[in-house]
Design a protein around this motif. Structure first.
Motif, PDB file in Angstrom:
ATOM      1  N   PRO A   7      11.739  -6.175  -6.602  1.00  0.00           N
ATOM      2  CA  PRO A   7       9.978  -6.008  -6.701  1.00  0.00           C
ATOM      3  C   PRO A   7      10.352  -4.913  -8.310  1.00  0.00           C
ATOM      4  O   PRO A   7      10.889  -4.580  -8.938  1.00  0.00           O
ATOM      5  N   ARG A   8       9.339  -5.781  -9.127  1.00  0.00           N
ATOM      6  CA  ARG A   8       9.506  -5.407 -10.923  1.00  0.00           C
ATOM      7  C   ARG A   8       8.350  -3.711 -10.393  1.00  0.00           C
ATOM      8  O   ARG A   8       7.765  -2.984 -11.546  1.00  0.00           O
ATOM      9  N   HIS A   9       6.778  -4.307  -9.822  1.00  0.00           N
ATOM     10  CA  HIS A   9       5.827  -2.792  -9.438  1.00  0.00           C
ATOM     11  C   HIS A   9       5.393  -2.747  -8.072  1.00  0.00           C
ATOM     12  O   HIS A   9       4.664  -3.605  -7.012  1.00  0.00           O
ATOM     13  N   VAL A  10       5.821  -1.780  -7.933  1.00  0.00           N
ATOM     14  CA  VAL A  10       4.941  -1.407  -6.591  1.00  0.00           C
ATOM     15  C   VAL A  10       4.506  -0.592  -6.529  1.00  0.00           C
ATOM     16  O   VAL A  10       4.566   0.840  -7.767  1.00  0.00           O
ATOM     17  N   ALA A  11       3.325   0.157  -5.692  1.00  0.00           N
ATOM     18  CA  ALA A  11       2.233   1.078  -5.500  1.00  0.00           C
ATOM     19  C   ALA A  11       2.545   1.270  -3.811  1.00  0.00           C
ATOM     20  O   ALA A  11       2.670   1.172  -3.218  1.00  0.00           O
ATOM     21  N   ILE A  12       1.866   2.927  -4.456  1.00  0.00           N
ATOM     22  CA  ILE A  12       1.734   3.695  -2.860  1.00  0.00           C
ATOM     23  C   ILE A  12       0.774   4.294  -2.965  1.00  0.00           C
ATOM     24  O   ILE A  12       0.191   5.300  -3.885  1.00  0.00           O
ATOM     25  N   ILE A  13       0.310   4.408  -1.722  1.00  0.00           N
ATOM     26  CA  ILE A  13      -1.010   5.206  -1.177  1.00  0.00           C
ATOM     27  C   ILE A  13      -0.632   6.311  -0.918  1.00  0.00           C
ATOM     28  O   ILE A  13       0.629   6.361   0.600  1.00  0.00           O
ATOM     29  N   MET A  14      -0.254   7.456  -1.336  1.00  0.00           N
ATOM     30  CA  MET A  14       0.474   8.513  -0.988  1.00  0.00           C
ATOM     31  C   MET A  14      -0.116   9.708   0.363  1.00  0.00           C
ATOM     32  O   MET A  14      -1.269  10.121  -0.090  1.00  0.00           O
ATOM     33  N   ASP A  15      -0.381   9.132   1.786  1.00  0.00           N
ATOM     34  CA  ASP A  15      -1.059   9.678   2.858  1.00  0.00           C
ATOM     35  C   ASP A  15      -0.642  10.443   4.023  1.00  0.00           C
ATOM     36  O   ASP A  15       0.728  10.124   4.093  1.00  0.00           O
ATOM     37  N   GLY A  16      -1.120  11.635   4.294  1.00  0.00           N
ATOM     38  CA  GLY A  16      -0.011  12.490   5.407  1.00  0.00           C
ATOM     39  C   GLY A  16      -0.377  13.550   5.191  1.00  0.00           C
ATOM     40  O   GLY A  16       0.258  14.353   5.866  1.00  0.00           O
ATOM     41  N   ASN A  17      -0.297  14.005   3.583  1.00  0.00           N
ATOM     42  CA  ASN A  17      -0.316  15.323   3.583  1.00  0.00           C
ATOM     43  C   ASN A  17      -0.525  16.347   4.107  1.00  0.00           C
ATOM     44  O   ASN A  17       0.142  17.510   4.986  1.00  0.00           O
ATOM     45  N   GLY A  18      -2.134  15.933   4.536  1.00  0.00           N
ATOM     46  CA  GLY A  18      -2.462  17.113   5.375  1.00  0.00           C
ATOM     47  C   GLY A  18      -2.349  17.384   7.030  1.00  0.00           C
ATOM     48  O   GLY A  18      -1.909  18.407   7.635  1.00  0.00           O
TER      49      GLY A  18
END
Ligand code: IPE
Ligand code: IPE
Ligand code: MG
Length: 226
Positions: A7-18
């Motif tokens: 992949p050239r471009h990866v996006a992340i939904i950074m979830d789960g801190n709580g």
């Protein structure tokens, strides 16, 4: 790693801190702080893996619904994060890009962000951070701008998305086991590969990004063809 299985471009939904904090009977703020450390690791891992662009969902346009205390913790974390990491980003040639309506944040944060945008503008790889971002709002805005110029077409809309200057989105990851997009990159996900990982964001490390890229390499992308 210029081959198309990478992949050239990866996006992340950074979830789960709580949930990470809850598991440890800690305040949510400590979950967000640990999430900030995971951001550092992810940026480093993206560099080591040779990604051109990493896009991180840090604050959604719907996150204003959270309690005032939590929002204020997140804002303070953002202030500290910029202060602590700006020099390193400049040295590592990481260009900061912001997607979303960040100008709605407090004036000192806007100022810090704009300073960081300017000082990292010569960077070679991109860290795009979604701040006060909502994909529906992004698309509506782009359509409005396209209409002002003439016809509304997929191309004319695309030209006005925040991501217009980024490589096409290859891989979208969400951590924490939730299987939804929560108003993130809806347009850009049209043909992105998706990966939902059970790891909580503060536990995310180099090995997870590497495993995600390996999974991506196994996928067969067709874009509607055969
Ligand atoms: C992600 O973690 C961080 C932000 C949305 C800012 P959460 O705070 O959503 O963590 P959970 O989903 O409650 O575990
Ligand atoms: C999405 O996570 C937003 C970010 C990661 C910044 P949320 O935790 O806000 O999403 P929902 O509410 O579970 O859909
Ligand atoms: Mg969440």
């Amino acid at each position: 790693m210029a081959d198309s299985s990478f992949p050239r471009h990866v996006a992340i939904i950074m979830d789960g801190n709580g949930r990470w904090a809850k598991k440890r009977a800690m305040p949510r703020a400590l979950g967000h702080k640990a999430g900030g450390e995971a951001v550092r690791r992810a940026v480093q891992a993206a560099e080591d893996l040779g990604l051109e662009c990493l896009t991180l969902y840090a604050f959604s346009s719907e996150n204003w619904k959270r309690e005032e205390d939590e929002i204020s913790d997140l804002m303070n974390l953002m202030r500290r994060f910029i202060e602590a990491n700006l020099q390193d980003m400049i040295e590592r040639k990481v260009r900061l890009k912001i997607i979303g309506d960040y100008k709605a944040f407090a004036p000192d944060i806007v100022e810090k962000l704009e300073g960081a945008l300017e000082r990292t503008s010569g960077g070679e790889r991109t860290l795009a951070v979604a701040l006060n971002y909502g994909a529906q709002q992004e698309i509506a805005r782009a359509a409005r701008l396209a209409a002002e110029e003439g016809a509304i077409t997929p191309e004319s809309i695309e030209k006005h998305l925040y991501t217009a200057d980024l490589p096409p989105l290859d891989l979208l990851i969400r951590t924490s086991g939730e299987v939804r997009l929560s108003n993130f990159l809806l347009w850009q996900s049209a043909y992105a590969e998706m990966l939902f990982m059970d790891v909580l964001w503060p536990d995310f490390g180099e090995e997870h990004l590497r495993a995600a890229c390996e999974e991506f390499a196994k996928r067969e992308r067709r874009f509607g063809g055969r």
